[in-house]
Design an enzyme around this catalytic site. Structure first.
Site, PDB file in Angstrom:
ATOM      1  N   HIS A   1       0.868  -1.178   0.000  1.00  0.00           N
ATOM      2  CA  HIS A   1       0.000   0.000   0.000  1.00  0.00           C
ATOM      3  C   HIS A   1       0.899   1.221   0.000  1.00  0.00           C
ATOM      4  O   HIS A   1       1.815   1.316   0.809  1.00  0.00           O
ATOM      5  CB  HIS A   1      -0.881  -0.014   1.244  1.00  0.00           C
ATOM      6  CG  HIS A   1      -2.017   0.956   1.171  1.00  0.00           C
ATOM      7  ND1 HIS A   1      -1.836   2.311   1.174  1.00  0.00           N
ATOM      8  CD2 HIS A   1      -3.354   0.764   1.083  1.00  0.00           C
ATOM      9  CE1 HIS A   1      -3.014   2.902   1.094  1.00  0.00           C
ATOM     10  NE2 HIS A   1      -3.960   1.987   1.037  1.00  0.00           N
TER      11      HIS A   1
ATOM     12  N   ARG B   1      -6.572  10.036   0.124  1.00  0.00           N
ATOM     13  CA  ARG B   1      -6.327  10.549  -1.224  1.00  0.00           C
ATOM     14  C   ARG B   1      -7.626  10.745  -1.996  1.00  0.00           C
ATOM     15  O   ARG B   1      -7.776  11.691  -2.747  1.00  0.00           O
ATOM     16  CB  ARG B   1      -5.370   9.617  -1.976  1.00  0.00           C
ATOM     17  CG  ARG B   1      -3.912   9.832  -1.585  1.00  0.00           C
ATOM     18  CD  ARG B   1      -2.994   8.808  -2.209  1.00  0.00           C
ATOM     19  NE  ARG B   1      -3.151   7.496  -1.591  1.00  0.00           N
ATOM     20  CZ  ARG B   1      -3.223   6.360  -2.250  1.00  0.00           C
ATOM     21  NH1 ARG B   1      -3.146   6.342  -3.556  1.00  0.00           N
ATOM     22  NH2 ARG B   1      -3.367   5.231  -1.600  1.00  0.00           N
TER      23      ARG B   1
END
Ligand SMILES: Cc1cc2nc3c(=O)[nH]c(=O)nc-3n(C[C@H](O)[C@H](O)[C@H](O)COP(=O)(O)OP(=O)(O)OC[C@H]3O[C@@H](n4cnc5c(N)ncnc54)[C@H](O)[C@@H]3O)c2cc1C
Ligand code: FES
Lengths: 537, 223
Positions: free
Chosen positions: A321, A341
């Site tokens: 990740h 994000r």
């Protein structure tokens, strides 16, 4: 609050460029297919050939896997040399579910619903699992501008087209039903006042189809499933691991050897069908990466299945990740959800430059961070390594003041504990070992090549190809967990077990010897060894 | 490396000051079996009690997300016996009666606020119990949403309330019965059941790789 002078100097640059980055936020170019290929080959850990070896034993002989996994796949059985009486099982059930995470719990609920006598064994407590930790959300194409077909294309593209089409078909067409099932069990999805789901993008999605329960999506789903398992009175044997599968003399699956984690007592569970739902492998720390996973994520299911003759698919692909916490040290490797994000935070290097689109797929963004922190030398030195910034204050510029507390309270809490207010200060991130893309191969009915051995959840390989998109894993544990529960309950009705045997274990030991594998390791690993001064056996 | 002195179940250890309690235990040589799940504040497995030398207050925390302090006396509480009542989610209704029936002890709350003070997540626990008493399940659900069910709240409750389980019930009632129904979801489930997407999906699965790649690389991305 940051104190380190080097961090502070870079922080100033990030703050100085924030307004301008905000104004230009919609103009960051996406990478072309060729650019993506190139960055992956150059920087993604999956492409570091020296960290992989070819298996020398078993059905996947010749295939490459991370060398840490190879060591455990080609290790000795924990029951080697032990006398185990298979004629006196401590448990005798229709369906044995191994692993009390989201996939296992869904399977148990559906098997129970179908009238089977089902039980769960799990290594820690039910819910001490990766499922509990998922923050971001769960995908499903249920909005008018979306469709299973659009979802299908996203999944295939994200997985580099290596996915098994029939599994993806099942995943996307049963997704809305999975959401509805959860909702009817009482899972509280984020909704607007008229009931419309609040959905966002995830990396690699072409529609906003990420459903969430704030940033406790997995926790909300997992605790609801756990509550339902308990309401139904399904037996849950905690702090007990499966350490070997049992077959019958006809080669069908017939149960598992269990071990009480505290007393090390060995027990036999006889079962007409077995569902492996043991989850991922973050605690194997491939290539020495820190991990976002729970304590029990040690690829046990892969070892159990492999030794019994089930085939692995894409066991060489892991998901790193992009945004693992890189500072402070106390939370190194902990996940910073992709939703940060999705809500608008940019990835910014030490010079204050937004060097990439924040919503490229995970593998691409992880590679991008590794590139900034290595060849380009644009990483911030955190004291324990290099990192880039994730500019969280942008979230409130985009979504308005209060967005962070409303949408990602867990993230705020995680950093606030160490004096960092993510509403005002950006955070430092570096890739963390997050998800096991590959696993045991199944057919759409959830079964492996071994009769009556089912697999669901993160232990499956093939659904996500070589890279999973955010939100498709919570989805797959529900879709394929339920599926395994229904199918195993159905299959169990016609099963007549012959005599139980562990001959496959002896056979595997023999193969190890013949292949010249010289090892002292025993497997499955069960738990990582973090106790200082103790050596792993 | 700056070191601090801590006491694990009464025994003294020197550990680096920047560790969490959980990592400090491992540094001291413990191989954890119980009391360790997610290692990051989501599962509630690592409930821990501590007192700082020289202070009188007993505090509770999550070992995985609390930094050690000098003079910390630490005892882990790897299992807390909460009471979980069994019910059928299809049959219960979101009315005050259900709490009265399943968790009558909540009405014995004396308002001492010990639960709130102990919450490792900083939730207003006593307030959400008050909402549950009044049958205001939606508010109870909202207030308790970040609960990790560690049981710290209940460990100090004179009325014997299992707060996390009360909240669990309130959240399920809210999710199922009170929150607005999602129409677009129902429609999509129906469309799929009817087979509306069957032909498109089958055609898509037959597509040669190159064509699928084309579709992917040129797909329109919602802004
Ligand atoms: C921090 C984090 C955030 C995530 N966020 C998202 C997200 O936003 N969206 C998304 O879709 N996915 C997300 N994921 C991925 C997703 O949560 C997991 O892939 C998924 O929940 C795995 O479910 P599972 O049931 O297969 O495994 P788990 O939930 O891990 O459950 C496996 C269980 O099996 C037990 N077990 C293991 N070995 C044995 C054994 N030998 N015997 C008995 N029991 C055993 C384990 O202890 C555990 O309880 C996230 C993962 C993590 C770690
Ligand atoms: S280990 Fe899960 S909350 Fe601490």
């Amino acid at each position: 609050m940051y104190h380190n002078p080097e961090i502070l100097e870079s922080l100033k640059k990030v703050e100085a460029t924030r307004q301008e980055r905000f104004a230009n936020k919609d103009n960051i170019a996406r990478m072309t297919a060729d650019e993506k290929d190139a960055i992956l080959k150059a920087y993604h850990p999956d492409y570091k050939e020296e960290n992989f070896v070819n298996l020398t034993v078993g059905v996947n002989k010749g295939d490459k896997v991370p060398h840490e996994l190879a060591a455990y796949l080609q290790a000795h059985s924990r029951i080697k040399g032990k006398k185990i009486d298979l004629t006196k099982p401590a448990y005798d059930v229709d369906v044995l579910v191994i692993g009390g995470g989201g996939a296992g719990s869904s399977a148990a609920i559906e098997a129970h619903e179908a009238g089977a006598n089902v039980m769960i064994v799990t290594k820690l407590r039910i819910g001490d699992a990766n499922s509990m930790m998922a923050e971001g959300g769960i995908q499903a194409a249920d909005k008018p501008n979306d469709s299973p077909a659009i979802h299908y294309i996203d999944v295939m593209g994200g997985g580099h087209f290596a996915n098994k089409p029939e599994l993806v078909h099942k995943l996307v067409t049963e997704a809305p039903d999975a959401i509805q099932w959860l909702n009817h069990l009482g899972v509280e999805f984020d909704k607007t006042e008229d009931g419309t789901m609040v959905t966002t993008h995830g990396g690699g999605t072409s529609r906003k189809r990420m459903h969430a329960c704030k940033d406790y999506s997995g926790a909300e789903i997992m605790r609801t499933l756990r509550d339902e398992v308990l309401n139904r009175g399904i037996p849950v044997v905690e702090f007990t691991s499966a350490i070997e599968l049992i077959k019958d003399t006809e080669g069908k699956i017939a149960g598992a050897v269990l071990m009480n984690m505290e007393t090390e007592e060995i027990m036999v569970a006889r079962a007409k069908c077995v569902v492996i739902a043991t989850g991922g492998a973050g605690r194997m720390h491939y290539q020495n990466f820190p991990t976002s996973n729970h304590y029990g994520a040690t690829a046990d299911g892969l070892v159990l299945g492999y030794r019994a003759g089930a085939k692995l698919l894409y066991a060489d692909t892991l998901q790193y990740h992009p945004t693992g916490a890189a500072f402070p040290e106390q939370i190194l490797g902990a996940l910073v959800t992709e939703k940060v994000r999705s809500l608008g935070a940019q990835l910014v290097n030490k010079n204050g430059v937004a060097y990439i689109h924040p919503l490229e797929t995970r593998d691409v963004n992880a590679s991008g961070i590794i590139r900034e922190c290595s060849d380009r030398d644009n990483g911030v030195d955190t004291g324990t390594g290099k990192a880039v910034w994730l500019d969280t204050p942008m979230i409130e510029m985009i979504g308005g003041e209060g967005t962070i507390m409303k949408r990602i309270p867990a993230m705020h809490r995680m950093f606030a504990k160490y004096g960092i207010d993510i509403r005002k200060e950006p955070i430092l991130v570096y890739p963390t070992l997050h998800y096991q893309n590959g696993g045991l191969e199944i057919s759409p009915n959830g079964m492996t090549g071994i009769p009556n051995l089912f697999v669901a959840g993160e232990a499956v390989g093939g659904i996500h190809g070589r890279n999973r998109l955010m939100g498709n894993s919570l989805l797959d544990i529900i879709v394929f967990g339920r599926n395994a529960g229904k199918e195993s309950a159905k299959a169990a009705k016609d099963v007549k077990l012959a005599k139980l045997t562990l001959s496959h274990v002896a056979k595997y030991e023999k193969e190890l010897k013949e292949a010249g594998v010289d090892t002292k390791l025993v497997s499955p690993k069960l738990l990582p060894n973090y106790a200082r001064n103790r050596k792993d056996i | 490396m700056e070191m601090v002195t801590i006491y694990l179940m009464g025994k003294k250890y020197e550990v680096p000051s920047n560790l969490t309690i959980m990592k400090a235990m491992e540094y001291a040589g413990y191989q954890l079996l119980r009391g360790c799940g997610c290692r990051n504040g989501f599962c509630g497995a690592c409930t821990t009690i501590y007192r700082i030398k020289g202070e009188t207050e007993l505090k509770v925390c999550l070992a995985c997300s609390t930094q050690v302090e000098d003079g910390m006396y630490i005892a882990t509480l790897p299992y807390f016996p909460l009471v979980k009542q069994v019910y059928d989610i299809e049959k219960v209704k979101p009315t005050e009666q259900i709490m009265m029936q399943l968790y009558p002890e909540i009405y014995a709350c004396i308002g001492c606020n010990a639960c709130t003070k102990r919450c490792t997540q900083g939730l207003n626990v006593m307030q959400y119990i008050a909402y549950a008493q009044r049958g205001e399940f939606e508010k109870c659900a909202e207030e308790s949403f970040d609960c990790v069910m560690c049981g710290c709240c209940s460990s100090g409750c004179p009325a014997g309330i299992s707060h996390p389980q009360v909240a669990m019930l309130a959240r399920r009632l809210t999710g199922k019965y009170i929150a607005p129904n999602c129409e677009h979801l129902d429609i999509r489930v129906e469309e799929i059941a009817r087979g509306d997407f069957k032909a498109t999906m089958e055609a898509l699965m037959q597509k040669p790789l190159e064509e699928l790649k084309e579709l992917y690389n040129n797909r329109e991305i919602e802004k």
